[in-house]
Design an enzyme around this catalytic site. Structure first.
Site, short mmCIF file in Angstrom:
data_model
loop_
_atom_site.label_atom_id
_atom_site.label_comp_id
_atom_site.label_asym_id
_atom_site.label_seq_id
_atom_site.Cartn_x
_atom_site.Cartn_y
_atom_site.Cartn_z
N GLU A 63 40.64 102.15 -13.71
CA GLU A 63 40.44 103.01 -12.54
C GLU A 63 39.00 103.51 -12.49
OE1 GLU A 63 43.43 105.81 -11.05
OE2 GLU A 63 41.94 107.39 -11.41
N PHE A 65 36.10 105.78 -9.73
CA PHE A 65 35.96 106.63 -8.55
C PHE A 65 34.62 106.35 -7.88
CE2 PHE A 65 34.60 109.24 -12.20
CZ PHE A 65 33.32 109.60 -11.81
N ALA A 204 56.81 120.08 -8.15
CA ALA A 204 58.22 119.77 -7.95
C ALA A 204 59.10 120.89 -8.49
CB ALA A 204 58.57 118.46 -8.65
N TYR A 321 42.14 105.21 -17.25
CA TYR A 321 41.31 106.11 -16.45
C TYR A 321 39.93 106.13 -17.11
CZ TYR A 321 45.76 107.48 -14.44
OH TYR A 321 46.98 107.46 -13.80
N ASN A 483 16.36 77.25 -10.70
CA ASN A 483 17.72 76.74 -10.79
C ASN A 483 17.67 75.38 -11.47
OD1 ASN A 483 20.46 76.32 -10.45
ND2 ASN A 483 20.45 76.59 -8.23
N SER A 484 18.61 75.11 -12.35
CA SER A 484 18.63 73.82 -13.02
C SER A 484 19.99 73.59 -13.63
CB SER A 484 17.56 73.76 -14.12
OG SER A 484 17.80 74.76 -15.11
N GLN A 485 20.32 72.33 -13.85
CA GLN A 485 21.50 72.01 -14.64
C GLN A 485 21.28 70.66 -15.32
OE1 GLN A 485 24.88 71.93 -11.90
NE2 GLN A 485 24.78 69.70 -11.77
N THR A 573 30.33 71.77 -6.48
CA THR A 573 28.92 72.09 -6.24
C THR A 573 28.22 70.90 -5.60
OG1 THR A 573 28.98 73.40 -8.28
CG2 THR A 573 26.85 73.04 -7.29
#
EC number: 1.5.1.53
Length: 656
Positions: A63, A65, A204, A321, A483-485, A573
């Protein structure tokens, strides 16, 4: 057969379709459909929960906020990205009535939740309260949430303004009214979560009366329950038994609060009206001014509580939380063995969790390091490529005019960027050095490491390590890679560096290289590429739209694909020449928007960046012979050798 180059071998403009980015509303295409690679992409949250319950696979959720400031929003999105690595089943974002929660402000609950879904790929629950809101407002918020891709709502009454509860005329007074309205107005579109109070809601009349209200919420259409925090496992066990006796059968997820500080504990206890057990008070009080000691105690306490809960067999998952902090929660999850940084990826690029993108499985490679920008520029599309990119002369990318949208901003402030990229640039070589240091990981002369570039706000991808030495060598000489691969020929899909998709498959890649370089280098490159014409596809373009390529005009080139048992070939790709012309506008603009504007106008540093922007070319190269050794490094070496070779006139002048 590869087409002949369009344009001349010298860099003359070929302006067809080259300069404008366009902003049409949808991508007109007919796509082949292929089976999804990741079944969870196609499941709604309650189905994911059901599958985990059946398999006994425990989950965790987180969680957060909304922050109060724009800078806080940037930091929170970075935290989403980091904590997503651990594998949460979902996150939830609280609803802050005082913060205009349904607006388009970057600090609103609606925008933070939308960003988590669309840009961080996180299954997200948006809290929504009905306190002090008219029916029309609530319905408007729900329609907006649906339009933004949110599919999960936590229906809450909310806290009254002041100490006394006052009914809202023409609105809802209880969470059950909101649940009924969601089901009446939106049918089964939303998965609905409601809150449970292990010790009963403080307002309650009794514990039993509160359980009856909870049963009413579930009967009205709630799918699961997340509890308020508690400190002792027996509190949760009694609550679950009472719910079962009441006939509540939906999943009940315990809310866990790792104590992280004395003041945050006091504030949370005040809001929740819970009593802290005396034994916890006795430990914390003597160390209340020592945040580290309290945090360590809180981690130990949370781990012990979670272990007891998990061992009971009554707990499907754990909800944390976080108070927008990551250290304590991450440490608890790691000690429990629930933080799993799985290197496997469903696809080679970052996913969006928007429902309309669930079938998407193809993208151009150019945005590999800027997935949030790609999602932003394609947000108006009505359908997304699935199975193949297809032939399209009009990819309809929206314009990226605001580089300072909080989910697109650099995670590093201006002062930090200047320390990395240089308080002062003296030459183009100063820029080359920044690229080299980003790749090498070594500190600059002032002792600061370069951890990002304008085109990449993240550390280097793992597969870049396979090319590191070659990349360092060419960047030193003005081939500024963004960028490369590497080429890959049938690596297992489980490979920790290049693998993606389901297990039991094999992945393939063509070598790809994208870089900025000077006009002189580009001209030499074109001369060299003549002897690689049948093997290498190339595309060169500058900011003015001069455009030379030997790629077929409207034909994408698949550069990544995978073969998996019982499936068609997946091609996630591509290098698409039309999309490249849209990408080049963004790629060139980043020189100015992210780097140049760090310096004063007319300053030498700003002038150097402006010169590169105005005069360099953006180039992409694809080696189509993926089974052979990557030839792109030889192409670059031949280019640099030609560039450095003395001219004929110079040789004649030097002759004795």
């Amino acid at each position: 057969m590869v087409n002949e180059a369009r344009g001349n071998s010298s860099l003359n403009p070929c302006l067809e379709g080259s300069a404008s980015s366009g902003s049409e509303s949808s991508k007109d295409s007919s796509r082949c459909s292929t089976p999804g690679l990741d079944p969870e992409r196609h499941e709604r949250l309650r189905e994911k929960m059901r599958r985990r319950l059946e398999s006994g696979d425990k989950w965790f959720s987180l969680e957060f906020f909304p922050p109060r400031t724009a800078e806080g929003a940037v930091n929170l999105i970075s935290r989403f990205d980091r904590m997503a690595a651990g594998g949460p089943l979902y996150i939830d974002v609280t609803w802050h009535p005082a913060g205009d929660p349904g607006s388009d402000k970057e600090t609103s609950s609606m925008m933070i939740a939308s960003t988590a879904v669309n840009y961080c790929g996180l299954e997200t629950i948006l809290h929504m309260t009905c306190c002090r809101q008219r029916l029309e407002e609530i319905t408007g918020h729900l329609h907006k949430a649906k339009q933004l891709g949110l599919k999960n709502i936590m229906a809450l009454r909310g806290d009254p303004i002041g100490d006394q509860w006052e009914e809202e005329e023409g609105g809802f007074n209880y969470a059950v009214d909101l649940v009924k309205h969601i089901r009446s107005e939106f049918g089964d579109y939303f998965d609905i979560c409601v809150a449970g109070y292990p010790k009963g809601h403080p307002e309650a009349g009794s514990f039993e009366a509160d359980l009856k209200h909870l049963k009413e919420k579930v009967s009205a259409g709630a799918d699961f329950i997340i509890t308020q925090l508690f400190f002792e496992a027996d509190t949760f066990f009694r609550f679950v038994k009472a719910c079962t006796d009441m006939g509540i059968t939906c999943p009940i997820v315990p809310g866990i609060f790792p104590i992280q500080g004395y003041h945050s504990l006091r504030q949370l206890v005040k809001l929740s009206k819970l009593e802290v057990p005396q034994e916890i008070k006795d430990v914390i009080e003597p160390i209340k001014d020592n945040d580290a000691a309290i945090r360590n105690y809180g981690i130990e306490l949370a781990v012990s509580l979670c272990q007891e809960l998990l061992a009971s067999g009554l707990v499907p998952g754990l909800h944390f939380y976080t108070l927008n902090r990551e250290m304590a929660t991450t440490e608890v999850l790691k000690r429990l063995g629930m933080w799993t940084e799985d290197p496997r990826r469903p696809l080679p690029w970052a996913l969006s969790a928007h429902p309309k993108r669930r079938e998407e499985d193809v993208r151009p490679i150019f945005w590999a390091s800027r997935p949030k920008s790609y999602i932003y520029r394609t947000q108006e599309w009505d359908e997304f490529p699935n199975g193949r990119w297809g032939n399209s002369s009009s990819p309809a990318f929206g314009e990226l005019k605001d580089y300072y949208l909080f989910y697109l901003k650099s995670k590093s402030p201006k002062e930090e960027l200047l320390k990395m990229w240089g308080e002062e640039l003296t030459s183009e070589e100063s820029v080359f050095e920044v690229f080299v240091l980003y790749l090498s990981g070594e500190p600059n002369r002032n002792g600061h490491k370069v951890t990002c570039l304008p085109w990449n706000d993240e550390p280097l991808a793992a597969e870049t390590s396979l090319l590191k030495e070659e990349l360092l060598r060419v960047n030193r000489q003005g081939i500024l890679t963004i960028n490369s691969q590497p080429n890959i020929n049938g690596k297992p899909s489980s490979d920790p560096i290049v693998g993606w998709g389901p297990s039991g498959g094999y992945v393939f890649q063509k070598a790809y290289l994208e870089f900025f370089t000077s006009r002189e280098t580009a001209e030499a490159l074109l001369q060299v590429l003549k002897k690689y014409e049948l093997r290498v596809n190339y595309h060169l373009v500058n900011v003015k739209g001069e455009n030379i390529t030997n790629a077929p005009e409207l034909q994408p080139n698949a550069v990544t694909w995978g073969i998996f048992p019982g499936r068609e070939i997946i091609q996630p790709t591509v290098v698409d020449p039309v999309s490249f012309m849209f990408w080049k506008d963004e790629a060139f603009a980043l020189w100015i928007e992210r780097w140049g504007k760090l310096y004063e106008e007319e300053s030498p540093s700003r002038t150097i960046i402006q010169y590169i922007h105005d005069n360099y070319f953006l180039v992409n190269l694809v080696d189509n012979d993926f089974p052979l050794d990557n030839c792109l490094w030889q192409v670059v070496e031949d280019t640099l050798e030609l560039l450095n070779r003395p001219t004929q006139n110079a040789r004649e002048t030097e002759a004795p």
